[in-house]
Scaffold this motif. Structure first.
Motif, PDB file in Angstrom:
ATOM      1  N   ILE A 114     -17.994  13.183  -6.861  1.00 47.05           N
ATOM      2  CA  ILE A 114     -16.899  12.004  -7.445  1.00 47.05           C
ATOM      3  C   ILE A 114     -15.864  12.912  -8.172  1.00 47.05           C
ATOM      4  N   VAL A 115     -16.088  14.133  -8.658  1.00 47.36           N
ATOM      5  CA  VAL A 115     -15.005  15.032  -9.020  1.00 47.36           C
ATOM      6  C   VAL A 115     -14.173  15.184  -7.904  1.00 47.36           C
ATOM      7  N   LEU A 116     -14.540  15.679  -6.742  1.00 50.72           N
ATOM      8  CA  LEU A 116     -13.717  16.039  -5.598  1.00 50.72           C
ATOM      9  C   LEU A 116     -13.018  14.825  -4.880  1.00 50.72           C
ATOM     10  N   GLY A 117     -13.322  13.709  -5.464  1.00 47.85           N
ATOM     11  CA  GLY A 117     -12.558  12.405  -5.060  1.00 47.85           C
ATOM     12  C   GLY A 117     -11.114  12.683  -5.185  1.00 47.85           C
ATOM     13  N   ILE A 118     -10.637  13.563  -6.557  1.00 44.27           N
ATOM     14  CA  ILE A 118      -9.470  13.668  -6.429  1.00 44.27           C
ATOM     15  C   ILE A 118      -8.517  14.275  -5.473  1.00 44.27           C
ATOM     16  N   ALA A 119      -9.491  15.016  -4.834  1.00 47.81           N
ATOM     17  CA  ALA A 119      -8.822  15.785  -3.685  1.00 47.81           C
ATOM     18  C   ALA A 119      -8.686  14.791  -2.443  1.00 47.81           C
ATOM     19  N   THR A 120      -9.583  13.660  -2.275  1.00 45.14           N
ATOM     20  CA  THR A 120      -9.549  12.863  -1.263  1.00 45.14           C
ATOM     21  C   THR A 120      -8.239  11.875  -1.479  1.00 45.14           C
ATOM     22  N   THR A 121      -7.883  11.719  -2.828  1.00 43.55           N
ATOM     23  CA  THR A 121      -6.846  10.874  -3.174  1.00 43.55           C
ATOM     24  C   THR A 121      -5.398  11.373  -2.529  1.00 43.55           C
ATOM     25  N   ARG A 122      -5.388  12.763  -2.343  1.00 42.46           N
ATOM     26  CA  ARG A 122      -4.074  13.486  -1.856  1.00 42.46           C
ATOM     27  C   ARG A 122      -3.764  12.975  -0.422  1.00 42.46           C
ATOM     28  N   PRO A 123      -4.650  13.003   0.748  1.00 40.79           N
ATOM     29  CA  PRO A 123      -3.934  12.409   2.062  1.00 40.79           C
ATOM     30  C   PRO A 123      -3.920  10.980   1.783  1.00 40.79           C
ATOM     31  N   VAL A 124      -4.478  10.391   0.902  1.00 41.94           N
ATOM     32  CA  VAL A 124      -4.020   8.770   0.915  1.00 41.94           C
ATOM     33  C   VAL A 124      -2.860   8.655   0.371  1.00 41.94           C
ATOM     34  N   MET A 125      -2.493   9.471  -0.913  1.00 39.77           N
ATOM     35  CA  MET A 125      -1.141   9.359  -1.326  1.00 39.77           C
ATOM     36  C   MET A 125      -0.003   9.853  -0.245  1.00 39.77           C
ATOM     37  N   GLY A 126      -0.394  10.729   0.630  1.00 36.51           N
ATOM     38  CA  GLY A 126       0.484  11.098   1.562  1.00 36.51           C
ATOM     39  C   GLY A 126       0.850  10.228   2.536  1.00 36.51           C
ATOM     40  N   VAL A 127      -0.254   9.281   2.792  1.00 35.00           N
ATOM     41  CA  VAL A 127       0.085   7.916   3.831  1.00 35.00           C
ATOM     42  C   VAL A 127       1.287   7.087   3.127  1.00 35.00           C
ATOM     43  N   PHE A 128       0.781   6.885   1.697  1.00 38.31           N
ATOM     44  CA  PHE A 128       1.573   5.988   0.727  1.00 38.31           C
ATOM     45  C   PHE A 128       3.127   6.675   0.940  1.00 38.31           C
ATOM     46  N   PHE A 129       2.974   7.758   0.481  1.00 37.33           N
ATOM     47  CA  PHE A 129       4.466   8.393   0.768  1.00 37.33           C
ATOM     48  C   PHE A 129       5.139   8.234   1.866  1.00 37.33           C
ATOM     49  N   ALA A 130       4.492   8.627   2.992  1.00 39.25           N
ATOM     50  CA  ALA A 130       5.089   8.499   4.144  1.00 39.25           C
ATOM     51  C   ALA A 130       5.637   7.201   4.673  1.00 39.25           C
ATOM     52  N   THR A 131       4.914   6.205   4.145  1.00 37.30           N
ATOM     53  CA  THR A 131       5.367   4.642   4.631  1.00 37.30           C
ATOM     54  C   THR A 131       6.020   4.088   3.549  1.00 37.30           C
ATOM     55  N   ALA A 132       6.575   4.766   2.492  1.00 32.20           N
ATOM     56  CA  ALA A 132       7.066   4.317   1.335  1.00 32.20           C
ATOM     57  C   ALA A 132       8.537   3.484   1.701  1.00 32.20           C
ATOM     58  N   ARG A 133       9.241   3.921   2.760  1.00 27.72           N
ATOM     59  CA  ARG A 133      10.370   3.403   3.100  1.00 27.72           C
ATOM     60  C   ARG A 133      10.040   1.951   3.636  1.00 27.72           C
ATOM     61  N   LEU A 134       8.852   1.913   4.402  1.00 37.17           N
ATOM     62  CA  LEU A 134       8.532   0.629   4.908  1.00 37.17           C
ATOM     63  C   LEU A 134       8.111  -0.262   3.864  1.00 37.17           C
ATOM     64  N   THR A 135       7.279   0.041   2.829  1.00 43.57           N
ATOM     65  CA  THR A 135       6.569  -0.720   2.165  1.00 43.57           C
ATOM     66  C   THR A 135       7.230  -1.096   0.742  1.00 43.57           C
ATOM     67  N   GLY A 136       8.191  -0.115   0.459  1.00 41.29           N
ATOM     68  CA  GLY A 136       8.993  -0.163  -0.542  1.00 41.29           C
ATOM     69  C   GLY A 136       8.218   0.178  -1.939  1.00 41.29           C
ATOM     70  N   TRP A 137       7.199   0.791  -1.752  1.00 47.41           N
ATOM     71  CA  TRP A 137       6.348   1.067  -2.948  1.00 47.41           C
ATOM     72  C   TRP A 137       6.507   2.524  -3.550  1.00 47.41           C
ATOM     73  N   THR A 138       6.696   2.337  -5.006  1.00 49.97           N
ATOM     74  CA  THR A 138       7.020   3.786  -5.489  1.00 49.97           C
ATOM     75  C   THR A 138       5.702   4.297  -6.201  1.00 49.97           C
ATOM     76  N   PRO A 139       5.584   5.411  -6.418  1.00 47.92           N
ATOM     77  CA  PRO A 139       4.474   6.070  -7.170  1.00 47.92           C
ATOM     78  C   PRO A 139       3.831   5.388  -8.049  1.00 47.92           C
ATOM     79  N   HIS A 140       4.682   4.775  -9.005  1.00 49.58           N
ATOM     80  CA  HIS A 140       3.954   3.881  -9.861  1.00 49.58           C
ATOM     81  C   HIS A 140       3.026   2.568  -9.465  1.00 49.58           C
ATOM     82  N   GLN A 141       3.683   2.408  -8.190  1.00 56.76           N
ATOM     83  CA  GLN A 141       2.803   1.098  -7.540  1.00 56.76           C
ATOM     84  C   GLN A 141       1.587   1.613  -6.601  1.00 56.76           C
ATOM     85  N   PHE A 142       1.694   2.886  -6.092  1.00 55.39           N
ATOM     86  CA  PHE A 142       0.745   3.135  -4.997  1.00 55.39           C
ATOM     87  C   PHE A 142      -0.428   4.246  -5.576  1.00 55.39           C
TER      88      PHE A 142
END
Length: 220
Positions: free
Chosen positions: A164-192
């Protein structure tokens, strides 16, 4: 000679799959890198060369730097001690276990503080509260099993807390996907950030529970 498992010798850990071992070390590396990056950002002045989203995030964490330092520095120590909790030569050392439980408790308490005004709003805050409660519950159960000498329960709850505690590390590549697709989705960090937290922590929790259930069925 047959391979020794936890069920034949409580002083040794049963072997885990290579996939879990690889995932464990990847999460350790990512978690340490994330903390070092955050420490570097906290110690530097904002740079106009950074992407706007990163500048916004850095400014957010600088706004409550003391709590951020307390949380991530403790988390860094906690993550660094995790390998010793599973290494057969050190896992029974009392100082290692005391550090594991003490640092884990501080990480959990400061995580609640960090969730009061999270980047991802209510969605992220809910994820932090839910999984932090699961982490602290697992940590307490691990401590109780360790104190009573129940090696099997100790191992299972320690693995749960670790996953569970290492789940914070797993969120990082997930965030990377959201950051990489932000121009397509229009999502900001507050949203994703919220969905990223739910996805990352859920992955670790589900993977570990499945591994523990498979192991239980294999010895019944």
């Amino acid at each position: 000679m047959a391979q020794m498992t936890l069920h034949s010798d409580p002083n040794r850990l049963a072997p885990v799959s290579s996939g879990l071992r690889i995932g464990f070390w990847l999460c350790i590396v990512v978690a340490i890198a994330a903390v070092l990056r955050r420490l570097l950002a906290l110690g530097q002045s904002p740079s106009a060369a950074e992407p706007p989203d990163l500048r916004t995030l850095d400014a957010f964490f600088r706004s409550h730097a003391s709590l951020t330092y307390a949380h991530i520095c403790t988390a860094l120590l906690f993550v660094c001690i995790l390998p010793l909790v599973y290494w057969n030569r050190t896992r029974l050392w009392k100082p290692v276990r005391v550090a594991f439980y003490s640092l884990g408790l501080i990480v959990g308490i400061t995580a609640f503080g960090m969730s009061r005004n999270p980047v991802g709003g209510v969605v992220e805050g809910a994820a932090v509260v839910v999984f932090n409660l699961l982490f602290l519950f697992s940590l307490v159960q691990s401590f109780r099993a360790w104190r009573t000498g129940d090696a099997i329960a100790d191992r299972r709850w320690t693995l749960r807390a670790t996953a569970i505690v290492l789940g914070i590390a797993t969120t990082r590549p997930v965030m990377g996907v959201f950051f990489a697709t932000a121009r397509l989705t229009g999502w900001t960090p507050h949203q994703f950030f919220g969905p990223a937290f739910w996805i990352g922590f859920s992955i670790n929790t589900v993977v570990m529970e499945n591994a523990l259930r498979r192991h239980t069925r294999s010895i019944e």
